[in-house]
Design a protein around this motif. Structure first.
Motif, short mmCIF file in Angstrom:
data_model
loop_
_atom_site.label_atom_id
_atom_site.label_comp_id
_atom_site.label_asym_id
_atom_site.label_seq_id
_atom_site.Cartn_x
_atom_site.Cartn_y
_atom_site.Cartn_z
N ASP A 23 0.84 -1.16 0.07
CA ASP A 23 -0.07 -0.05 0.05
C ASP A 23 0.77 1.20 -0.03
O ASP A 23 0.43 2.26 0.25
CB ASP A 23 -0.93 0.06 1.08
N ILE A 24 1.99 1.21 -0.24
CA ILE A 24 3.01 2.38 -0.13
C ILE A 24 2.88 2.86 -1.48
O ILE A 24 3.03 2.29 -2.58
CB ILE A 24 4.58 1.83 0.05
N LEU A 25 2.73 4.25 -1.65
CA LEU A 25 2.58 5.22 -2.81
C LEU A 25 3.82 6.00 -3.14
O LEU A 25 3.58 7.16 -3.60
CB LEU A 25 1.32 5.70 -2.72
N SER A 26 4.84 5.86 -2.61
CA SER A 26 5.94 6.46 -2.75
C SER A 26 6.78 6.38 -4.24
O SER A 26 6.53 5.47 -4.92
CB SER A 26 7.14 6.42 -1.84
N LYS A 37 -6.73 4.50 -3.74
CA LYS A 37 -5.85 5.73 -3.87
C LYS A 37 -4.50 5.49 -4.57
O LYS A 37 -4.03 4.69 -4.67
CB LYS A 37 -5.42 6.24 -2.57
N LEU A 38 -4.34 6.43 -5.59
CA LEU A 38 -3.25 6.55 -6.31
C LEU A 38 -2.27 8.07 -5.90
O LEU A 38 -3.11 8.97 -5.36
CB LEU A 38 -3.42 6.56 -7.60
N SER A 39 -1.10 7.98 -5.98
CA SER A 39 -0.39 9.31 -5.91
C SER A 39 0.35 9.71 -6.91
O SER A 39 0.71 8.78 -7.98
CB SER A 39 0.69 9.10 -4.55
N VAL A 40 0.66 10.94 -7.10
CA VAL A 40 1.62 11.51 -8.15
C VAL A 40 2.88 10.90 -8.23
O VAL A 40 3.41 10.63 -9.31
CB VAL A 40 1.45 13.28 -8.21
N SER A 41 3.46 10.78 -7.14
CA SER A 41 4.92 10.37 -6.84
C SER A 41 4.99 9.05 -7.60
O SER A 41 5.74 8.67 -8.46
CB SER A 41 5.38 10.27 -5.75
N TRP A 42 3.76 8.04 -7.08
CA TRP A 42 4.00 6.66 -7.71
C TRP A 42 3.79 6.64 -9.00
O TRP A 42 4.40 5.92 -9.67
CB TRP A 42 2.88 5.88 -6.82
N TYR A 43 2.78 7.11 -9.55
CA TYR A 43 2.44 7.32 -11.07
C TYR A 43 3.64 7.81 -11.92
O TYR A 43 3.91 7.47 -12.90
CB TYR A 43 1.07 8.10 -11.33
N SER A 44 4.19 8.87 -11.28
CA SER A 44 5.23 9.52 -12.03
C SER A 44 6.52 8.56 -12.20
O SER A 44 6.95 8.58 -13.19
CB SER A 44 5.79 10.55 -11.29
N ALA A 45 6.82 7.69 -11.01
CA ALA A 45 7.83 6.68 -11.20
C ALA A 45 7.51 5.77 -12.39
O ALA A 45 8.36 5.35 -13.29
CB ALA A 45 8.23 6.01 -10.00
N SER A 46 6.28 5.16 -12.29
CA SER A 46 5.59 4.15 -13.28
C SER A 46 6.08 4.77 -14.54
O SER A 46 6.23 3.97 -15.38
CB SER A 46 4.40 3.94 -13.02
N ASN A 47 5.41 5.91 -14.85
CA ASN A 47 5.53 6.49 -16.39
C ASN A 47 6.79 6.72 -17.00
O ASN A 47 7.04 6.43 -18.06
CB ASN A 47 4.49 7.77 -16.48
N VAL A 48 7.68 7.34 -15.94
CA VAL A 48 8.94 7.65 -16.26
C VAL A 48 9.59 6.58 -16.53
O VAL A 48 10.73 6.45 -17.47
CB VAL A 48 9.56 8.69 -15.29
N MET A 49 9.57 5.27 -15.75
CA MET A 49 10.23 4.15 -16.26
C MET A 49 9.94 3.67 -17.46
O MET A 49 10.93 3.19 -18.15
CB MET A 49 10.13 3.02 -15.14
N ALA A 50 8.62 3.65 -17.82
CA ALA A 50 8.24 3.24 -18.99
C ALA A 50 8.86 3.81 -20.09
O ALA A 50 9.15 3.45 -21.14
CB ALA A 50 6.68 3.25 -19.03
N ARG A 110 9.65 0.20 -7.85
CA ARG A 110 9.80 -1.28 -7.65
C ARG A 110 8.66 -1.92 -8.28
O ARG A 110 9.00 -3.18 -8.88
CB ARG A 110 9.93 -1.56 -6.06
N ASP A 111 7.40 -1.38 -7.96
CA ASP A 111 6.30 -2.14 -8.85
C ASP A 111 6.39 -2.18 -10.20
O ASP A 111 5.76 -2.94 -10.81
CB ASP A 111 4.79 -1.30 -8.21
N THR A 112 6.85 -1.20 -10.99
CA THR A 112 7.06 -1.15 -12.31
C THR A 112 8.17 -1.94 -13.04
O THR A 112 7.99 -2.46 -13.97
CB THR A 112 7.04 0.23 -12.70
N LEU A 113 9.28 -2.29 -12.12
CA LEU A 113 10.34 -2.84 -12.63
C LEU A 113 10.18 -4.05 -13.38
O LEU A 113 10.59 -4.49 -14.36
CB LEU A 113 11.08 -3.09 -11.47
N PRO A 114 9.11 -5.06 -13.04
CA PRO A 114 8.82 -6.37 -13.40
C PRO A 114 8.17 -6.04 -14.91
O PRO A 114 8.29 -6.89 -15.83
CB PRO A 114 7.74 -7.03 -12.74
#
Length: 235
Positions: free
Chosen positions: A3-6, A126-139, A12-16
């Motif tokens: 449940d961490i949204l940092s 819930k979702l956070s800008v920080s978490w989604y930014s990490a996911s999008n930038v990695m992609a 970490r969540d996007t890496l796979p």
């Protein structure tokens, strides 16, 4: 997922899922090279257009010297589904500024959208800008780098299809779909499985009657309508 949204947890969540971007990005670079598109154009397509499957269409149309307007309209139609996805994601950022919403929506992909929908099942919706930014930038980074590498390696790989790179994205979506159905407790799993089968049926029939450029958009609208009706009527 937890449940961490940092930002760090987003990485970490996007890496796979990065391997999926790498596989299809390499394939795009190789296909672009085979079509006679130079490395710089492939890089610009991946970093400015950033349209996934629509880039394959753009490259094929560039190879036969199609009019620019035709290329632009084709890319727009193929990627019009992102309008629906962006609207869905925006509902989780109502309290954020318009600039932050534009930032998230601009780099949103099919994969990061699916990942976000799975993530919300563990965070109380819930979702956070920080978490989604990490996911999008990695992609974004993975796609850009792998596309350029594919273009550079294109001359060394005469028959890229034998490696099955194109299936990487499909495999990733199958995994994300499983996680979504398994983790989402707000909806009946029976309803979710029914909608998966209904969607498959709609795609199969749609391939016969609907132009491929708008197939995903049309099927999404119809499936969403049917899903809402089924939920209210029987679940």
């Amino acid at each position: 997922m937890n449940d961490i949204l940092s930002f760090r947890q987003g990485v970490r969540d996007t890496l796979p899922t990065v391997f999926g971007y790498i596989g299809i990005g390499l394939a795009f670079g190789i296909v672009g090279h085979a079509a006679g598109v130079n490395v710089l154009v492939i890089f610009l397509l991946s970093t400015i257009v950033y349209a996934g499957s629509a880039q394959f269409i753009a490259v094929s149309m560039l190879a036969v010297s199609s009019p620019i307007l035709s290329i632009v309209l084709s890319v727009f139609l193929v990627n019009s589904r992102m309008i629906l996805m962006s609207m869905t994601v925006a509902s989780y950022f109502k309290e954020e500024s318009i600039l932050k919403n534009i930032w998230i929506g601009t780099l949103l992909t099919d994969e990061s959208f699916a990942l976000g929908m799975s993530k919300r099942n563990t965070t109380g919706n819930k979702l956070s800008v920080s978490w989604y930014s990490a996911s999008n930038v990695m992609a974004y980074i993975a796609w850009g780098i792998s596309s350029v590498l594919g273009a550079l390696l294109g001359g060394l790989i005469p028959n890229s299809t034998k490696f099955g790179l194109g299936f990487a994205i499909t495999a990733m979506f199958i995994g994300l779909l499983y996680l979504q159905i398994n983790a989402d407790k707000s909806l009946s799993q029976r309803l979710q499985l029914i909608m998966v089968l209904v969607t498959l049926g709609l795609v199969f029939v749609g391939m016969i009657f609907i132009p491929s450029s708008i197939l995903v958009l049309v099927v999404t609208l119809i499936a969403c309508g049917l899903g809402v009706w089924l939920k209210r009527a029987y679940f």
